[in-house]
Write an enzyme that holds these catalytic residues in place. Structure first.
Site: not given
Ligand code: GAR
Length: 220
Positions: A110-111, A131, A171, A200
């Site tokens: 979620l932002i 990201h 991002d 990652e």
């Protein structure tokens, strides 16, 4: 557990393989910190089980609960509910769980709006995010699929992932760790994704170590 370990709160939404990398590297001592709490935006996230297995307390903070009963067309009240979700997340962290040294978004989908970011900035809590794309490319959702597609079409010749500081622009915060992988023509999206995930799991540990060591250095 030595007293001087830095406290980390991890935000997740899903499988939690990156959370696992953090758990394992806190345990081994490579990360000079301790995960004090895991917050998930989904009750079904497997990452919650990973946390429980490592004896880390968890909280589920679901957007759905806030949107309940508000029709999609009711943009004004949806926006209000969204803002309250972010505000309550900041209150949960700062007032209930206790201010951490670092927040790591490890697959948090979620932002995070200013309702969350402003109180964290005021409290001087750094927030980093993982990201699955390179700086300035494929921001937002489905970044892996979009960068794979661009690679296969010859639009880009590399993909990757990054750890960056979180700012309001999605991002777009300053990158801390960047890992590149070359495009392999004819590779399936699944294989491309597996190569990204492998990077990652290294990047998230390196980024966390870098921030915590920076905090330790500031205090010396
Ligand atoms: C990771 O690939 C991460 O880069 C991505 O979600 C996945 C979480 O995996 N995050 C984003 O796309 C955020 N924009 P995990 O739950 O196994 O750690």
């Amino acid at each position: 557990m030595p007293e001087n370990k830095r406290s980390i709160i991890v935000l997740i939404s899903g499988n939690g393989t990156n959370l696992q990398a953090l758990i394992d590297n806190c345990k081994s001592g490579k990360i000079p910190g301790k995960i004090t709490h895991v917050i998930s935006s989904s009750a079904k996230a497997y990452g919650l089980e990973r946390a429980s297995k490592a004896d880390i307390p968890t909280t589920v903070h679901r957007l759905y609960t806030y949107y309940k009963g508000i029709p999609r067309e009711d943009k004004k009240n949806r926006a209000k509910a969204r803002a309250k979700f972010d505000k309550d997340l900041s209150t949960l962290i700062l007032n209930k769980l206790g201010k951490p040294d670092l927040i790591v978004c490890a697959g948090w989908m979620l932002i995070l709006s200013s309702e969350f970011l402003k109180p964290m900035e005021a409290a001087d809590v750094p927030i980093i995010n993982l990201h699955p794309a390179l700086p300035g490319a494929f921001e937002g959702t489905h970044a892996i699929e979009r960068s794979w597609d661009a690679g296969q079409k010859g639009i880009v010749n590399k993909g990757g992932c990054m750890i960056h500081y979180v700012i309001e622009q999605v991002d777009r915060g300053k990158p801390l760790i960047v890992k590149e992988i070359p495009v392999i023509k004819g590779e399936t999206v699944d294989d491309f994704e597996a190569r990204i995930h492998a990077q990652e799991h290294v990047a998230i540990v390196e980024g966390t170590v870098e921030v915590l060591e920076g905090l330790n250095a500031q205090e010396k």
